[in-house]
Each structure stands twice: as C-alpha cells, then as structure tokens.
Design an enzyme around this catalytic site. Structure first.
Site, short mmCIF file in Angstrom:
data_model
loop_
_atom_site.label_atom_id
_atom_site.label_comp_id
_atom_site.label_asym_id
_atom_site.label_seq_id
_atom_site.Cartn_x
_atom_site.Cartn_y
_atom_site.Cartn_z
N CYS A 140 0.84 -1.20 0.00
CA CYS A 140 0.00 0.00 0.00
C CYS A 140 0.87 1.25 0.00
CB CYS A 140 -0.93 -0.01 1.21
SG CYS A 140 -1.97 1.45 1.31
N CYS A 143 -0.41 4.11 2.18
CA CYS A 143 -0.18 3.90 3.62
C CYS A 143 1.28 4.13 3.98
CB CYS A 143 -0.54 2.47 4.04
SG CYS A 143 -2.06 1.83 3.36
N ASP A 144 2.18 3.60 3.17
CA ASP A 144 3.58 3.50 3.60
C ASP A 144 4.57 4.34 2.81
OD1 ASP A 144 2.82 1.65 5.56
OD2 ASP A 144 2.91 0.01 4.13
#
Ligand code: NDP
Length: 326
Positions: A140, A143-144
């Site tokens: 992701c 997300c990261d």
C-alpha cells in the site's frame, strides 16, 4: 453440527476498521451486535507498521495498536467480540443463516459483511521475510510511501493500481523503478501514459523479481531478471512495493450475493445494501477503488445505520431503545 441455534439481531463478520466501526454504531443503537474476528483479527492494518493518515492521530499510531483501540471501543458498548471464522452462509430464505467454524449455526436478523480483501504478494521467501519484519515490503503506497521520502523504491505490477501507486510514490521518492513482467501494461492507456511521462519513474519491461535483498532488518535492494534475455541485475532500493492486485474475501457469499468479476460484493450505489435484504456490506469487500482504513470505517458506519433502519422498518414493534420486540 450444533443442536442449539443462536439467534442474533446483528452479526458482523470481520474485524478491520469497517467491522469495528459497524459494531460501535450498532452497539450504541442497541442492536446487540456479535462480531466474529476471522482468521486475521484486526484485518489488513495489522500488517502495517505506522498509520499516519487516519484522522485523530496527530502522532500516528501503529496498525495493531489502532485495531486494539477500535476493539476496546466496540466492547465498551457491549459488542460481543468473538474468535471464530465464518465458513458458510445461507441467505436464500427469510432468516439469514451463518455457520461459524463449520459447526455453530446462527440465525441473524441482519448481517454486516466486513471481510475485507487481501493484497496479493509474489510469494518469495525474501519478500515475506521483510514483510513480516516491517522492514520495507508493502502492498500500500498510500499507507507507507511517506516513510520512503527522498529514497529509491521498486514497485511490481502493471495494472491501474500499480500505475496509480507508482505515480503517488514518484511525488515522494527520489526514484521509482517499476517492474512489468510482460512487454506491456495492463493498466488503462491514460494511467500508463502518466507513469511513462513521469521523469523519476523508470519502467523495466519483461522484468521479474528474483529476490528482495536486505541486511536482515531492512530492505537494501531487489535482484531482478529479464525474462526474455535472462540478464540479471540488482536495483538499490529501501522499499519494495507490491501492487499486483487484491483478492476480496468473499468466496463464501458466492451464489447468494451479487459479485463483480473480481469477486467484490456489489452494493446499491450510495448505500451499504446488497441484493439481499438485511445483508449489508462495508469496507474493502466491496471497494476496489479507495481501500483506506478511513473509508472502510465510513462504510462500516453506513452499514450499521442501514441495518438499524432496516430492522426498524421491518418490524415497527422493534424498539431500538430497549433492543426488544414489543
Ligand atoms: P489488476 O489485476 O488489474 O493488475 C494486476 C497487475 O499485476 C497486472 O499487470 C499483472 O500482470 C501484475 N501481476 C500479477 N501477478 C504478478 C506477478 N506474480 N508478478 C508480476 N506482476 C504480476 O489489479 P489492479 O489492482 O491494478 O486493479 C484491479 C481493478 O481495479 C482493475 O479493474 C482496475 O482497473 C481497477 N482500478 C482502478 C483504478 C482507477 O480507475 N483509478 C485504480 C486502481 C484499480 P499482467 O498484466 O502480466 O497479468
């Protein structure tokens, strides 16, 4: 097969942000929700390190910690959170039947499906090692990606997701190398063109991953090979992103609920309703576009509100304030 059948007003299947948010709302509406956690309690977020984009956490929070807090919040309002894996359903009759661990049978007035989706990985041993260590493997970018600011990363995949994530990463990272296993993209022309026209994205066609290389703690590079020439080389990188698709966890609903060609549950637009009355869906099980914790939580809220209204309309004698039928 158990001989006692339990009756439940609101059964929630799944324990990610969608399921717990549905539980918080359903519990506060006196629907006495029972939530089954499934095989990965906490859902996909438990494989994420730091969550920095969920509103309300100015310092960020780890995925597992956030899920513990969501569970506590759901239990504070008396959600019955249980271990167990829903293995079978039967939505063909008036009563929605659900089986847990193939044995326990539950009859539900409403069911909220929050079973999520699972990111696909290549399955390489080195990839799984650094994924488990939280050392630089992610599925992701939204997300990261932030953790790889001004660094060099590699992303695998050639679909719309991979293009979207590569483009997202290109705005944060010094360089993004994209590994495409065929000599063309699967993505739509416009998404592929955007990637091709981004200066700091290098696309390597006919290229596959041999190994994710690291120092035992974090990723330091990726060994790749050209599947036409067999040429091998190593790309220095601190992040390895996998964007080769997701699989919605919806197999047990096939035959009862309308699914799209990839298996995502089709909801009535703008609602959490499925094609079966009293069965609602929230989170990634119906969402291949946004797939964020906050959007999952939002649809969990919608599902609980839809379920509450369904119960109230179905039986005007159901009193949500006392949770009893008059
Ligand atoms: P897709 O299934 O469309 O693409 C998966 C990609 O991963 C393919 O290019 C595939 O390669 C590649 N792949 C699969 N397995 C491997 C492997 N083992 N090694 C290397 N590469 C591999 O998944 P997406 O998640 O990209 O998209 C899912 C759906 O969501 C699609 O319908 C897409 O259009 C949609 N979507 C739309 C968006 C938008 O409109 N903004 C954004 C994101 C997704 P190959 O091509 O060789 O099979």
């Amino acid at each position: 097969m158990s001989d006692t059948i339990e009756k439940v007003k609101c059964l929630i299947i799944g324990s990610g942000p969608a399921g717990y948010t549905a539980a918080i709302y359903a519990a506060r509406a006196n629907m006495a929700p029972v939530l089954y956690q499934g095989t990965q309690p906490g859902g996909q977020l438990t494989t994420t390190n730091e969550v920095e984009n969920f509103p309300g956490y100015p310092e960020g929070v780890t995925g597992p910690e956030m899920m513990i807090q969501l569970q506590k919040q759901a239990e504070r309002f008396d959600t019955d959170v249980r271990d167990g894996w829903v293995t079978k359903v039967d939505f063909s009759g008036d009563v929605h039947k659900v089986w847990v661990n193939d044995t326990k049978e539950i009859h539900c007035d409403t069911v909220i499906i929050s079973t999520g989706a699972s990111a696909k990985y290549l399955g390489l041993e080195s990839e799984q090692k650094y994924l488990k260590l939280g050392g630089g493997v992610s599925a992701c970018a939204v997300c990261d990606g932030f953790f790889y600011r001004n660094q060099e990363v590699v992303i695998v995949g050639a679909g719309d997701s991979a293009c979207e994530e590569a483009h997202y990463l290109s705005k944060l990272c010094k360089k993004v190398t994209m590994l495409v296993r065929r000599d063309e993209f699967r993505a739509s022309k416009i998404m592929a063109a955007r990637v091709k026209n981004t200066e700091n994205i290098e696309i390597l066609f006919n290229t596959e991953t041999d190994e994710v290389v690291g120092d035992g703690q974090v990723v330091t590079g990726v060994k790749v090979f050209n599947n036409k020439t067999d040429e091998k080389h190593e790309i220095p990188a601190t992040g390895f992103f996998v964007a080769i698709g997701h699989k919605p966890n919806t197999d047990i609903f096939r035959g009862f609920l309308d699914l799209d060609e990839t298996g995502y549950i089709i909801n009535v637009p703008g609602t959490s309703k499925t094609n079966i009355e009293g069965v609602f869906v929230s989170g990634d099980a119906a969402d291949h576009v946004y797939r964020q914790a906050v959007t999952a939580a939002g649809t969990g809220c919608m599902a609980a509100l839809d379920a509450e209204r369904y119960l109230a309309a179905k039986d005007a004698t159901f009193d949500v304030s006392t949770s009893t039928y008059n």
